[in-house]
Design an enzyme around this catalytic site. Sequence first.
Site, mmCIF file in Angstrom:
data_model
loop_
_atom_site.group_PDB
_atom_site.id
_atom_site.type_symbol
_atom_site.label_atom_id
_atom_site.label_comp_id
_atom_site.label_asym_id
_atom_site.label_seq_id
_atom_site.Cartn_x
_atom_site.Cartn_y
_atom_site.Cartn_z
ATOM 1 N N LEU A 159 65.343 -53.823 -49.995
ATOM 2 C CA LEU A 159 64.026 -53.573 -50.592
ATOM 3 C C LEU A 159 63.157 -54.835 -50.582
ATOM 4 C CD1 LEU A 159 65.133 -51.276 -53.558
ATOM 5 C CD2 LEU A 159 64.146 -50.603 -51.358
ATOM 6 N N SER A 161 63.574 -58.155 -51.439
ATOM 7 C CA SER A 161 63.450 -59.120 -52.536
ATOM 8 C C SER A 161 62.932 -60.449 -51.975
ATOM 9 C CB SER A 161 64.802 -59.310 -53.221
ATOM 10 O OG SER A 161 65.796 -59.638 -52.270
ATOM 11 N N ASP A 206 57.656 -56.477 -43.932
ATOM 12 C CA ASP A 206 57.947 -56.593 -45.362
ATOM 13 C C ASP A 206 56.842 -57.341 -46.105
ATOM 14 O OD1 ASP A 206 60.250 -55.519 -44.328
ATOM 15 O OD2 ASP A 206 61.441 -57.341 -44.553
HETATM 16 C C1 GLA Z 1 64.074 -55.951 -42.033
HETATM 17 C C2 GLA Z 1 63.052 -56.938 -41.494
HETATM 18 C C3 GLA Z 1 61.762 -56.238 -41.071
HETATM 19 C C4 GLA Z 1 62.047 -55.045 -40.178
HETATM 20 C C5 GLA Z 1 63.143 -54.177 -40.779
HETATM 21 C C6 GLA Z 1 63.552 -53.061 -39.859
HETATM 22 O O1 GLA Z 1 63.616 -55.429 -43.232
HETATM 23 O O2 GLA Z 1 62.752 -57.905 -42.465
HETATM 24 O O3 GLA Z 1 60.901 -57.154 -40.458
HETATM 25 O O4 GLA Z 1 62.357 -55.455 -38.890
HETATM 26 O O5 GLA Z 1 64.300 -54.922 -41.109
HETATM 27 O O6 GLA Z 1 62.520 -52.153 -39.711
#
Ligand code: GLA
Length: 418
Positions: A159, A161, A206
């Site tokens: 998630l 963090s 993210d």
């Molecule tokens: C992780 C990475 C993201 C993305 C996802 C998969 O969360 O931090 O940048 O690549 O995996 O979608």
Amino acid sequence: MTEPTAPVPAATPTEDAVRAGVVSGFSALYGYEPDGLWSAPGRVNLIGEHTDYNEGFVFPFAIDRRTVLALALRQDRRIRISSAFSDTVIETTVDDVRPETLSGWSAYPLGVAWALGNVESFSNADEGAGVDDRLGADLDTVPGFDVFLDSTVPIGAGLSSSAAIESAMALALNDVWELGLDRQTLAKVGQLAENQAVGAPTGIMDQSASLLGRRDAAVFLDCRSLDAEVIDLGFAEAGLALLIIDTNVSHSHATGGYAERRASCEEGAAVMGVPSLRYLEIDDLPRAEERMSETTFRRVRHIVTENQRVLDTVRTLRLEGPGAIGPLLDASHVSMRDDFEISVPELDLAVETAQANGAIGARMTGGGFGGAAIALVPSATVPALETAILAAFAGAGFATPTMFVVNAADGAKRESLD
Ligand code: GLA
């Protein structure tokens, strides 16, 4: 885009308590009051997995779990940083903050301080700024700072963090160092910190969700142009809830599978003579299949079909509402399980059990190899689904999963100190 019509819930006591705890934690530790308080959320990805570093589409939302950070500028160049989840105060100086010197949890926030002086501004680049134009922070002159932080984003659940810490820090330093960077550029700062200081070759999803998210809405992001559109989800109006099923199987993107998948995608793009897999359409797949190994082709097929599923999800959400997106979530999981091969038995069981117990759609979310699954469920059936999942996990001899409903929340912001 319409304004959300669902009643706006009051801040939970937990959020208030975390804010108060961070202010008092700062004061108790450093003996004076912080200049300000900033916060940034974790995120969950609704759909669009591993597409971000392929310049594709993603559709995540910021969640109602946040990192809260109190910060004060110093007169000198020293940096002190501590958190409610560690016993130590890390001490350094602005001069000493470089990827090679950073390790442990403080690599996330301190990596951001370094990245602010080393980022190329996306929007300035767009406007044709010369390469000599100074962007971000001049790390030779900025003052040091003291930080204390806490977080309600579960660690290791997929998630983000880490993005919550990076985004809160990026926004705070952007304010107090008066850098004037926009949020897309701050997302790049967080990604740079993660790539260089932490050593995880992750994409920009993210940090973008954490910085651009809005209550009751998800961020439809084009990872090539960084154009972002915030789209109402309407889950509450449709009587739906998004349940997180954290398998408690830990994962790390700084090692192993994540980087391997990224390398396969780059290989697939090179074989096809395109800058990234974003440039391939479904119609190109038969041609791709002839040119590469069976495994690389399946990796490519996941990315190309997943990009299409993101577009289909956004369109379906707009035309038919959230109750109609379930099959796309289900198909995304199958593609990650069979083509991209980033699922684990615990995630598959969570998804299958959700689908068999009233979820309208379910999939693993995040980078994979552990972490969490999501299930879009009629709100009234959440308790029964939780019971079914606990029973299924116990029956399979798996560790007990952690489950909770998340709501789409506002992105990073400056909080009031009162
Ligand atoms: C992780 C990475 C993201 C993305 C996802 C998969 O969360 O931090 O940048 O690549 O995996 O979608």
